[in-house]
Write an enzyme that holds these catalytic residues in place. Structure first.
Site, PDB file in Angstrom:
ATOM      1  N   ARG A 299      -4.248  12.575   6.729  1.00  0.00           N
ATOM      2  CA  ARG A 299      -4.994  11.308   6.819  1.00  0.00           C
ATOM      3  C   ARG A 299      -6.479  11.480   7.166  1.00  0.00           C
ATOM      4  O   ARG A 299      -7.082  10.652   7.831  1.00  0.00           O
ATOM      5  CB  ARG A 299      -4.385  10.366   7.862  1.00  0.00           C
ATOM      6  CG  ARG A 299      -3.157   9.644   7.479  1.00  0.00           C
ATOM      7  CD  ARG A 299      -3.120   9.066   6.073  1.00  0.00           C
ATOM      8  NE  ARG A 299      -1.734   8.884   5.782  1.00  0.00           N
ATOM      9  CZ  ARG A 299      -0.976   9.852   5.217  1.00  0.00           C
ATOM     10  NH1 ARG A 299      -1.523  10.969   4.793  1.00  0.00           N
ATOM     11  NH2 ARG A 299       0.287   9.658   5.019  1.00  0.00           N
TER      12      ARG A 299
ATOM     13  N   SER B 286      -1.060   1.322   8.535  1.00  0.00           N
ATOM     14  CA  SER B 286      -0.771   1.933   9.838  1.00  0.00           C
ATOM     15  C   SER B 286      -2.049   1.967  10.666  1.00  0.00           C
ATOM     16  O   SER B 286      -3.073   2.456  10.203  1.00  0.00           O
ATOM     17  CB  SER B 286      -0.269   3.363   9.652  1.00  0.00           C
ATOM     18  OG  SER B 286       0.880   3.359   8.850  1.00  0.00           O
TER      19      SER B 286
ATOM     20  N   GLU C 194      -6.150   5.166  12.659  1.00  0.00           N
ATOM     21  CA  GLU C 194      -6.246   5.654  11.281  1.00  0.00           C
ATOM     22  C   GLU C 194      -7.384   4.985  10.500  1.00  0.00           C
ATOM     23  O   GLU C 194      -8.088   5.663   9.758  1.00  0.00           O
ATOM     24  CB  GLU C 194      -4.909   5.440  10.561  1.00  0.00           C
ATOM     25  CG  GLU C 194      -4.928   5.963   9.146  1.00  0.00           C
ATOM     26  CD  GLU C 194      -3.602   5.767   8.419  1.00  0.00           C
ATOM     27  OE1 GLU C 194      -2.567   6.218   8.934  1.00  0.00           O
ATOM     28  OE2 GLU C 194      -3.623   5.170   7.340  1.00  0.00           O
TER      29      GLU C 194
HETATM   30  C1  LIG Z   1      -0.779  -3.004   3.680  1.00  0.00           C
HETATM   31  C2  LIG Z   1      -1.443  -1.649   3.702  1.00  0.00           C
HETATM   32  C3  LIG Z   1      -0.705  -0.510   3.453  1.00  0.00           C
HETATM   33  C4  LIG Z   1      -1.317   0.754   3.466  1.00  0.00           C
HETATM   34  N1  LIG Z   1      -0.548   1.856   3.217  1.00  0.00           N
HETATM   35  C5  LIG Z   1      -1.125   3.092   3.219  1.00  0.00           C
HETATM   36  C6  LIG Z   1      -0.333   4.248   2.968  1.00  0.00           C
HETATM   37  O1  LIG Z   1       0.861   4.169   2.713  1.00  0.00           O
HETATM   38  N2  LIG Z   1      -0.955   5.447   2.997  1.00  0.00           N
HETATM   39  C7  LIG Z   1      -2.292   5.584   3.251  1.00  0.00           C
HETATM   40  O2  LIG Z   1      -2.795   6.718   3.257  1.00  0.00           O
HETATM   41  N3  LIG Z   1      -3.066   4.490   3.486  1.00  0.00           N
HETATM   42  C8  LIG Z   1      -2.512   3.253   3.482  1.00  0.00           C
HETATM   43  N4  LIG Z   1      -3.279   2.147   3.740  1.00  0.00           N
HETATM   44  C9  LIG Z   1      -4.714   2.306   4.059  1.00  0.00           C
HETATM   45  C10 LIG Z   1      -5.649   2.068   2.854  1.00  0.00           C
HETATM   46  O3  LIG Z   1      -5.051   1.267   1.879  1.00  0.00           O
HETATM   47  C11 LIG Z   1      -6.081   3.376   2.191  1.00  0.00           C
HETATM   48  O4  LIG Z   1      -6.726   4.203   3.124  1.00  0.00           O
HETATM   49  C12 LIG Z   1      -7.034   3.128   1.010  1.00  0.00           C
HETATM   50  O5  LIG Z   1      -7.267   4.323   0.318  1.00  0.00           O
HETATM   51  C13 LIG Z   1      -8.379   2.534   1.422  1.00  0.00           C
HETATM   52  O6  LIG Z   1      -9.055   2.164   0.244  1.00  0.00           O
HETATM   53  P1  LIG Z   1     -10.182   1.055   0.224  1.00  0.00           P
HETATM   54  O7  LIG Z   1     -10.809   1.067  -1.139  1.00  0.00           O
HETATM   55  O8  LIG Z   1      -9.647  -0.242   0.666  1.00  0.00           O
HETATM   56  O9  LIG Z   1     -11.210   1.633   1.287  1.00  0.00           O
HETATM   57  P2  LIG Z   1     -12.114   0.821   2.335  1.00  0.00           P
HETATM   58  O10 LIG Z   1     -11.245   0.242   3.381  1.00  0.00           O
HETATM   59  O11 LIG Z   1     -13.026  -0.090   1.624  1.00  0.00           O
HETATM   60  O12 LIG Z   1     -12.945   2.031   2.981  1.00  0.00           O
HETATM   61  C14 LIG Z   1     -12.316   2.967   3.814  1.00  0.00           C
HETATM   62  C15 LIG Z   1     -13.325   4.077   4.147  1.00  0.00           C
HETATM   63  O13 LIG Z   1     -13.621   4.805   2.970  1.00  0.00           O
HETATM   64  C16 LIG Z   1     -15.022   4.737   2.677  1.00  0.00           C
HETATM   65  N5  LIG Z   1     -15.131   4.627   1.220  1.00  0.00           N
HETATM   66  C17 LIG Z   1     -14.591   3.669   0.427  1.00  0.00           C
HETATM   67  N6  LIG Z   1     -14.894   3.922  -0.866  1.00  0.00           N
HETATM   68  C18 LIG Z   1     -15.650   5.067  -0.869  1.00  0.00           C
HETATM   69  C19 LIG Z   1     -16.274   5.831  -1.883  1.00  0.00           C
HETATM   70  N7  LIG Z   1     -16.205   5.492  -3.183  1.00  0.00           N
HETATM   71  N8  LIG Z   1     -16.976   6.939  -1.518  1.00  0.00           N
HETATM   72  C20 LIG Z   1     -17.068   7.311  -0.216  1.00  0.00           C
HETATM   73  N9  LIG Z   1     -16.506   6.615   0.792  1.00  0.00           N
HETATM   74  C21 LIG Z   1     -15.804   5.496   0.465  1.00  0.00           C
HETATM   75  C22 LIG Z   1     -15.530   3.512   3.419  1.00  0.00           C
HETATM   76  O14 LIG Z   1     -16.908   3.637   3.727  1.00  0.00           O
HETATM   77  C23 LIG Z   1     -14.660   3.544   4.655  1.00  0.00           C
HETATM   78  O15 LIG Z   1     -15.184   4.457   5.585  1.00  0.00           O
HETATM   79  C24 LIG Z   1      -2.698   0.874   3.738  1.00  0.00           C
HETATM   80  C25 LIG Z   1      -3.443  -0.295   3.991  1.00  0.00           C
HETATM   81  C26 LIG Z   1      -2.822  -1.539   3.973  1.00  0.00           C
HETATM   82  C27 LIG Z   1      -3.636  -2.771   4.235  1.00  0.00           C
END
Ligand SMILES: Cc1cc2nc3c(=O)[nH]c(=O)nc-3n(C[C@H](O)[C@H](O)[C@H](O)COP(=O)(O)OP(=O)(O)OC[C@H]3O[C@@H](n4cnc5c(N)ncnc54)[C@H](O)[C@@H]3O)c2cc1C
Length: 357
Positions: free
Chosen positions: A170, A247, A349
């Site tokens: 993670r 999480s 996380e």
């Molecule tokens: C209901 C739910 C279930 C989930 N289940 C899981 C799971 O099973 N496993 C898991 O690992 N995660 C899980 N997550 C967490 C999350 O979905 C993941 O971490 C996902 O990859 C985040 O993507 P995002 O585009 O929403 O990122 P954001 O929340 O928009 O950003 C997260 C971080 O990444 C950075 N970031 C975003 N895009 C970029 C980019 N293009 N370049 C550089 N940095 C960037 C942002 O600045 C920030 O620091 C879950 C979340 C929710 C709400």
């Protein structure tokens, strides 16, 4: 072609995050092509403005005070597949693509490997940031390389190998750093229609296959989505249990002696789950620690507007009208309660922006 939606001012992060919490983004630029992402980031850096890179907002906890400077929402689209002789393929995806759409599209193209990562919200560019993982699979196993915009050098770097991203449980060298923006990811995917071997006992049980066996990848995706829904881990606007960042705490990885001490403290309760981790360490279950420290599913925070999910003790949720500060108060209670009971520190996380635990 550079494509921007209009720049908007003072957009609440409550509209941009899955927790539906957080104050205003001073300036929000939605960049709908790779070139637009680079231009927007470069322009903010030239102005010397603070910058936040935003994907789907599903792993972000944003302060009630909001975020100064420019927030660049990565909304670039595009995917292509280069076929290998064995029917597998190299999938290239733009950072703004919806992740679950990428998973579904790969399966439609007869490519396996991503089925266990079904139903995870967010966009493709964020997937390497925390080495997304679920149901026994991590993206580190499939990621070949990424294209990045290196903010210090002010230049695009193509084909940066996954091995240079320091992907681990993670986390990665990209998480919480903000000095590089992921523009594209490339994944090496084996040919379907069978999944990769199932490594997660609960999933194997639902599928009715022994651990280590394969199953039709489409069935694995359906089973993963059903399991995730039962835990409130698939976004649903009508379901407050899904108004979360997934999480909230990572599973603690501790020396074996610490795990033994925790098991001793837990003796007489229920057997403590423990999983092998690298270098002889042990991964504990944060959800188990939380519920055995006295925080049951649905445990409310102050005022009751935030609470542990009613279906998963590891997800902190907004029941509607909550604030980030209320969420953090609940998170601190849980973290401190686990420490007092078991002597184990839980780490968050999601990425915290403008606030701390
Ligand atoms: C209901 C739910 C279930 C989930 N289940 C899981 C799971 O099973 N496993 C898991 O690992 N995660 C899980 N997550 C967490 C999350 O979905 C993941 O971490 C996902 O990859 C985040 O993507 P995002 O585009 O929403 O990122 P954001 O929340 O928009 O950003 C997260 C971080 O990444 C950075 N970031 C975003 N895009 C970029 C980019 N293009 N370049 C550089 N940095 C960037 C942002 O600045 C920030 O620091 C879950 C979340 C929710 C709400």
């Amino acid at each position: 072609m550079t494509t921007y939606a209009p720049i908007r001012s003072r957009v609440p992060f409550a509209e941009l995050t899955t927790l539906r919490l957080g104050g205003p983004a001073q300036r929000l630029v939605r960049a709908e092509s790779t070139e637009a992402v680079v231009d927007a980031v470069r322009a903010a850096d030239l102005q010397g403005e603070p910058l936040l890179v935003l994907g789907g907002g599903s792993n972000l906890v944003v302060a009630d005070a909001g975020v100064p400077g420019t927030t660049v929402e990565v909304a670039s689209t595009g995917r292509s597949v280069r076929r290998a002789d064995d029917g597998g393929g190299l999938l290239t995806v733009a950072a703004g693509e919806d992740w679950d759409g990428v998973v579904a599209g790969a399966l439609d193209d007869g490519l396996a490997g991503l089925e266990c990562l079904s139903g995870i919200p967010g966009r493709a560019g964020a997937v390497p940031v925390q080495n997304v993982g679920a149901y026994g699979v991590e993206i580190a196993e499939l990621l070949v390389d990424v294209d990045l915009y290196d903010r210090r050098a002010g230049a695009v770097q193509e084909h940066v190998p996954a091995a240079e991203l320091r992907l681990a449980y993670r986390t990665s060298g990209l998480k919480g750093r903000d000095d590089a923006v992921v523009l594209r990811i490339r994944l090496a995917l084996p040919a379907g229609p069978l999944s990769t071997p199932i490594r997660y006992a609960e999933l194997a049980g639902v599928l009715g296959v022994p651990l280590g066996e394969r199953a039709p990848a489409a069935e694995v995706r359906a089973a993963v989505l059903a399991l995730r829904r039962s835990k409130g881990m698939v976004l649903d606007p009508a379901d407050h249990d899904t108004w979360s960042a997934g999480s909230f705490f990572t599973n603690p990885v501790v020396p074996a002696a610490t795990a033994d001490a925790v098991a001793l403290r837990a003796a007489g309760v229920t057997p403590m789950p423990r999983y092998p981790a690298p270098e002889g360490q042990v991964k504990l279950s944060a959800a188990w620690l939380i519920s055995h420290a006295g925080f049951e599913r649905g445990h409310p925070g102050p005022g009751g507007r935030v609470a542990l999910s009613g279906r998963h003790s590891l997800a902190l949720t907004n029941r509607g009208g909550g604030s980030t500060e209320e969420l953090l108060v609940l998170a601190r209670q849980v973290r401190d309660g686990v420490f007092d009971t078991f002597g184990v520190s839980l780490a968050p996380e999601p990425v915290l922006v403008g606030c701390r635990l």
